[in-house]
Design a protein around this motif. Structure first.
Motif, PDB file in Angstrom:
ATOM      1  N   LEU A  72      11.311  14.424  22.905  1.00 43.60           N
ATOM      2  CA  LEU A  72      11.326  13.136  23.584  1.00 43.60           C
ATOM      3  C   LEU A  72      11.612  13.336  25.072  1.00 43.60           C
ATOM      4  O   LEU A  72      11.027  12.679  25.934  1.00 43.60           O
ATOM      5  CB  LEU A  72      12.420  12.273  22.949  1.00 43.60           C
ATOM      6  N   THR A  73      12.523  14.270  25.362  1.00 42.59           N
ATOM      7  CA  THR A  73      12.875  14.523  26.753  1.00 42.59           C
ATOM      8  C   THR A  73      11.729  15.217  27.494  1.00 42.59           C
ATOM      9  O   THR A  73      11.435  14.873  28.640  1.00 42.59           O
ATOM     10  CB  THR A  73      14.142  15.385  26.819  1.00 42.59           C
TER      11      THR A  73
ATOM     12  N   GLY B 256       8.604  14.898  26.804  1.00 42.86           N
ATOM     13  CA  GLY B 256       7.644  13.819  27.040  1.00 42.86           C
ATOM     14  C   GLY B 256       8.122  12.911  28.159  1.00 42.86           C
ATOM     15  O   GLY B 256       7.366  12.563  29.072  1.00 42.86           O
ATOM     16  N   GLY B 257       9.399  12.540  28.114  1.00 47.83           N
ATOM     17  CA  GLY B 257       9.973  11.640  29.121  1.00 47.83           C
ATOM     18  C   GLY B 257       9.916  12.247  30.513  1.00 47.83           C
ATOM     19  O   GLY B 257       9.638  11.550  31.498  1.00 47.83           O
ATOM     20  N   VAL B 258      10.162  13.542  30.609  1.00 43.73           N
ATOM     21  CA  VAL B 258      10.131  14.189  31.918  1.00 43.73           C
ATOM     22  C   VAL B 258       8.696  14.297  32.436  1.00 43.73           C
ATOM     23  O   VAL B 258       8.445  14.152  33.635  1.00 43.73           O
ATOM     24  CB  VAL B 258      10.832  15.561  31.854  1.00 43.73           C
TER      25      VAL B 258
ATOM     26  N   PHE C 200       6.481  12.095  31.886  1.00 42.92           N
ATOM     27  CA  PHE C 200       6.276  10.719  32.341  1.00 42.92           C
ATOM     28  C   PHE C 200       6.936  10.494  33.702  1.00 42.92           C
ATOM     29  O   PHE C 200       6.325   9.977  34.638  1.00 42.92           O
ATOM     30  CB  PHE C 200       6.870   9.771  31.286  1.00 42.92           C
ATOM     31  N   ALA C 201       8.183  10.910  33.813  1.00 44.12           N
ATOM     32  CA  ALA C 201       8.960  10.581  35.006  1.00 44.12           C
ATOM     33  C   ALA C 201       8.595  11.444  36.203  1.00 44.12           C
ATOM     34  O   ALA C 201       8.527  10.947  37.325  1.00 44.12           O
ATOM     35  CB  ALA C 201      10.454  10.722  34.693  1.00 44.12           C
TER      36      ALA C 201
ATOM     37  N   PRO D  10       3.797  11.373  36.426  1.00 42.69           N
ATOM     38  CA  PRO D  10       3.238  10.242  35.666  1.00 42.69           C
ATOM     39  C   PRO D  10       1.731  10.331  35.458  1.00 42.69           C
ATOM     40  O   PRO D  10       1.243   9.993  34.376  1.00 42.69           O
ATOM     41  CB  PRO D  10       3.571   9.020  36.523  1.00 42.69           C
ATOM     42  N   ALA D  11       1.004  10.800  36.460  1.00 41.42           N
ATOM     43  CA  ALA D  11      -0.457  10.854  36.304  1.00 41.42           C
ATOM     44  C   ALA D  11      -0.840  11.904  35.261  1.00 41.42           C
ATOM     45  O   ALA D  11      -1.780  11.718  34.482  1.00 41.42           O
ATOM     46  CB  ALA D  11      -1.113  11.152  37.644  1.00 41.42           C
TER      47      ALA D  11
ATOM     48  N   TYR E 249       1.074  12.717  32.744  1.00 43.70           N
ATOM     49  CA  TYR E 249       1.446  12.077  31.488  1.00 43.70           C
ATOM     50  C   TYR E 249       0.323  11.170  31.008  1.00 43.70           C
ATOM     51  O   TYR E 249      -0.073  11.207  29.842  1.00 43.70           O
ATOM     52  CB  TYR E 249       2.724  11.270  31.718  1.00 43.70           C
ATOM     53  N   ALA E 250      -0.213  10.386  31.932  1.00 33.91           N
ATOM     54  CA  ALA E 250      -1.279   9.447  31.582  1.00 33.91           C
ATOM     55  C   ALA E 250      -2.509  10.185  31.067  1.00 33.91           C
ATOM     56  O   ALA E 250      -3.057   9.849  30.017  1.00 33.91           O
ATOM     57  CB  ALA E 250      -1.629   8.592  32.805  1.00 33.91           C
ATOM     58  N   VAL E 251      -2.920  11.220  31.784  1.00 34.51           N
ATOM     59  CA  VAL E 251      -4.138  11.937  31.389  1.00 34.51           C
ATOM     60  C   VAL E 251      -3.904  12.757  30.115  1.00 34.51           C
ATOM     61  O   VAL E 251      -4.692  12.726  29.169  1.00 34.51           O
ATOM     62  CB  VAL E 251      -4.607  12.861  32.536  1.00 34.51           C
TER      63      VAL E 251
ATOM     64  N   PHE F 166      -1.615  12.480  27.700  1.00 32.75           N
ATOM     65  CA  PHE F 166      -1.345  11.757  26.458  1.00 32.75           C
ATOM     66  C   PHE F 166      -2.546  10.933  26.009  1.00 32.75           C
ATOM     67  O   PHE F 166      -2.773  10.783  24.818  1.00 32.75           O
ATOM     68  CB  PHE F 166      -0.083  10.895  26.605  1.00 32.75           C
TER      69      PHE F 166
ATOM     70  N   ALA G 200       2.637  14.291  40.949  1.00 37.36           N
ATOM     71  CA  ALA G 200       4.101  14.198  40.946  1.00 37.36           C
ATOM     72  C   ALA G 200       4.587  12.812  41.360  1.00 37.36           C
ATOM     73  O   ALA G 200       3.885  12.058  42.025  1.00 37.36           O
ATOM     74  CB  ALA G 200       4.697  15.239  41.884  1.00 37.36           C
ATOM     75  N   SER G 201       5.789  12.500  40.942  1.00 36.14           N
ATOM     76  CA  SER G 201       6.443  11.269  41.376  1.00 36.14           C
ATOM     77  C   SER G 201       6.898  11.417  42.817  1.00 36.14           C
ATOM     78  O   SER G 201       6.823  12.500  43.401  1.00 36.14           O
ATOM     79  CB  SER G 201       7.649  10.983  40.483  1.00 36.14           C
TER      80      SER G 201
END
Lengths: 440, 340
Positions: free
Chosen positions: B60-61, B63-65, B67-68, B71-72, B74-76, B78, B295-296
């Protein structure tokens, strides 16, 4: 159906299902922790048996809550990738911090608690369940802070084609987040209180373990009453916050079409969404809507007719869900009050005990309705004023989502049945006999 | 700089997740082969019981990292891996529930049902994670907008499947070593024998995978450019042989740690080869998700880094304490808990 609609349905189903289990986790963890602390400080074996009995129900419930939570986090990426790209800078970090700060703590110490009865000192063991309770509730805060950003985005700047973090503290301390947290957690505690009262009542009615279940009942009655009142009060504050920041949601909650000063509240309303009016409005309380929304009987309340149709949420669902939530919330104050008044003469008040057994499902309904108000009422926005739900879904094939949605229904349906069966079974079985506990 | 730090942490989180959840996924997948009777099964459940949930949070972490911090990506990542991820999630749900529900009804059919769920919920994630990461190493067919141009079956290419088999074997060795530590008597003997039997297969698959990586991916470019990176594949190979050496000496804890290092080495072998990409596009390298284009903002990365630097050591400390508390072999007394 298109990807957007399927993704919405899937997310709604997954969230509602997840939230069938979360509130009991939030509330029961605290109650079990109190029970076990009473056992540690007083040495009364009844409290240990209480902690173990309610703890068992807690674990069954907790398991489903945990495994269904993971799919929610991942769905932001799988189904809402455009959303994730746009607000991930903020929203993603809140979820990641939740995992590091709370979820590890919760998952590690629940196992310590389950397996540690003999390996740890009683004090250490009680500490484990307190840490679980603390972690669940801290976890809720971060998740709700993230949701609050969708409801009322603050602390961001639009830069590089996305929402970027500007003021972290503003996001996690905004009034909306605090109100949403106390309202949600308050509701969860009401649910846990009614759950414990209902199951206890069932046993008291049958004369089983009356002493132990009376103790459980009294504790739960206080808990339920305090939080029923507390949640109603902060619910009023939440309503005012909605009135100020999401006028279209407020109007939908009341099916209020015409902008007017000194807006009344009708006790009986039949919305007619198609024709942008109500087909029936009866029993007005003059100025009540203005007063509830703005604390002023003559304040102007914006009507849906003055909001472009494209910016209106689905009215009927928001309206009904709100009525259900408020109606049930009021009922909970009455019932919890009665339970508290009669707490010393429970076996003589069989009617009350019977009612309390039957109302166990109602807080569940109320909490789901509350979320429907918050989320359906926020439409058409996924992030209020910033991004429309329609622009947020992943660019993926609808067939994929159709298959996964069907799988969600099937798997969650079966899991729900299994969980319901087990909770029912263990709730009826009652606590372990005293001898068994002393031997442990 | 911040992006690079988060890239390393991203790799580290996945490595820790594979090291920890790897043993219970592997053991769950092996349960039908290792357990001869109900008592064996319960010992196996107990060997994982206090740990699996805390282990899964690392996923979960991770995945969460993603995302955080990216993010882009994560989007692509997932949305491209949609069906594979959904399968993974459902499998993990069944596994998690199997742990809590199995012992709650005293009926062989009920227990059999959850045993099947445990097996499926362990084997499938091990396989899918391998398939997913091999595909990431190789590159995923997504276009300039990050839209995936394939199906679930696109991922089931030979190299992807090879990655899946590699993960399954890595986790199975890791899991049998864990059971060797946590059990006694015949069951422990079987677990030890299983680890020894699986090890040569793992070596063969690992060699084939390395060779295939040379052919199918662009990971080697980084290795040719920077000799220091060779430490990761060398670590993986050395740890793999150290695992076998420790097994031969009957040092099961050491073997388990060596196996964990092997898993970490393999993960970092891939991650170091990817840099600065997180998920390369196989259609055109220009479409790849990199640390700079996904990156964020620096502020988010800084705040997250602060949280990570404070909290991750704390998490490791209490998880280590929990492992220490439940380090003993599963005993009769443990089985007296009716939970499993």
């Amino acid at each position: 159906m298109d990807v957007l609609m399927l993704s919405r349905l899937q997310f709604a189903a997954a969230t509602f299902f997840h939230f069938l289990f979360v509130p009991l986790t939030l509330g029961l963890s605290v109650l079990v922790a109190i029970m076990e602390s009473l056992y540690v400080s007083r040495g009364d074996q009844d409290y240990k048996r209480m902690a173990q009995f309610w703890g068992k129900l807690f674990i069954i419930n907790f398991a489903i809550g945990v495994v269904t939570g993971i799919t929610l986090e991942f769905q932001f990426g799988t189904n809402w990738s455009r959303y994730s790209r746009y607000v991930g800078d903020i929203f993603g970090s809140l979820l990641a911090i939740e995992a590091t700060l709370a979820f590890f703590l919760e998952s590690t110490f629940i196992a310590v608690w389950i397996f540690g009865w003999k390996k740890l000192s009683p004090k250490m063991h009680a500490t484990a369940i307190w840490l679980v309770a603390l972690a669940s509730n801290v976890s809720a805060y971060w998740i709700l802070a993230a949701n609050s950003f969708m409801q009322h985005p603050v602390g961001y700047v639009l830069r590089n084609g996305r929402a970027e973090l500007d003021d972290f503290l503003a996001i996690i301390t905004q009034k909306w987040a605090v109100l949403e947290f106390v309202h949600t957690v308050g509701g969860a505690y009401i649910l846990a209180g009614f759950f414990v009262m209902g199951v206890s009542a069932w046993h008291i009615l049958r004369g089983r373990e009356t002493a132990l279940f009376t103790k459980s009942f009294r504790m739960a009655a206080v808990f339920a009453l305090v939080f029923a009142v507390f949640t109603a009060i902060n619910g009023d504050l939440s309503g005012k916050e909605v009135a100020e920041k999401q006028p279209s949601k407020l109007a939908a909650m009341e099916s209020h079409w015409r902008t007017q000063k000194a807006a009344p509240m009708y006790l009986l309303v039949v919305p007619d969404e198609k024709n942008a009016r109500n087909s029936l409005e009866l029993l007005p309380i003059p100025g009540a809507l203005s007063f509830l929304a703005f604390g002023d009987f003559s304040a102007e309340v914006k009507g849906l007719a003055d909001i472009p149709a494209a910016d209106r949420p689905p009215v009927l669902l928001t309206f009904l869900a709100f009525r259900v939530m408020v109606g049930l919330g009021t009922l909970f104050i009455v019932l919890a009050g009665l339970a508290w008044l009669k707490r010393k003469k429970l076996p003589q008040n069989r009617w009350l005990l019977t009612i309390l057994v039957w109302v166990i499902p109602l807080p569940y309904l109320a909490l789901q309705a509350g979320w429907a108000v918050a989320e359906v009422g926020r439409q058409p926005w996924i992030v209020w004023g910033l991004m429309r739900t329609a622009d947020a879904a992943s660019p993926i094939a609808a067939s994929q989502v159709a298959v996964s949605f069907a799988a969600f229904i099937l798997v969650y349906g079966l899991l729900g049945l299994a969980a319901f069966y087990l909770i029912f079974k263990y709730a009826r079985k009652g606590p372990a006999p005293l001898a068994a506990v002393e031997g442990r | 700089m911040l992006e690079t730090i988060w890239f390393v942490l991203w790799g580290l989180l996945w490595a820790v997740y594979f090291m920890l959840d790897g043993f219970d996924l592997g053991l769950g997948a092996l349960m039908p082969a290792l357990a001869k009777n109900e008592t064996d099964k319960r010992v196996i459940y107990h060997a994982m019981g206090p740990f699996w949930d805390g282990n899964e949070v690392w996923l979960l972490t991770a995945g969460g990292v993603t995302f955080a911090a990216f993010p882009a990506t994560y989007a692509v990542m997932f949305s491209s891996l949609y069906s594979a991820l959904m399968l993974l999630l459902f499998a993990l749900i069944l596994r998690g529930v199997a742990f809590e529900f199995r012992g709650k009804v005293d009926n062989p059919a009920w227990r059999g049902l959850w045993d099947a769920c445990l097996w499926l919920g362990s084997f499938l994630p091990a396989l899918l994670l391998g398939v997913a990461f091999a595909n990431i190493f190789m590159g995923i067919p997504f276009d300039a907008q990050g839209v995936y141009q394939g199906t679930l079956f696109t991922l089931l290419n030979p190299y992807g499947l090879l990655g899946g088999v590699l993960f399954v074997l890595l986790f199975m060795v890791h899991g049998s070593l864990w059971l060797a530590i946590k059990s006694d008597g015949e069951l422990a003997d079987r677990a030890q024998a299983m680890a020894k039997r699986l090890w040569p297969a793992l070596v063969i698959v690992a060699v084939v995978f390395l060779a295939a990586t040379w052919v199918s991916t662009r990971l080697w470019a980084n290795y040719l450019g920077n000799i220091a990176l060779w430490v990761f594949p060398l670590l993986a190979v050395a740890a793999l042989f150290a695992t076998r050496l420790a097994m031969a000496r009957g040092a099961w804890w050491k073997a388990w740690f060596a196996s964990a290092l092997t898993i970490a080495g393999c993960t970092f072998f891939g991650v170091a080869g990817l840099y600065p990409n997180l998920v390369p596009s196989s259609l055109d390298p220009a479409f790849s998700m990199t640390i700079s284009n996904s990156a964020s903002s620096p502020l988010t990365l800084k705040i997250m880094l602060g949280v990570a630097l404070v909290m991750v050591p704390v998490v490791i400390a209490y998880q280590a304490w929990a492992y220490y508390t439940f380090r003993h072999k599963v005993t009769e007394e443990d089985l007296a808990y009716e939970d499993y």
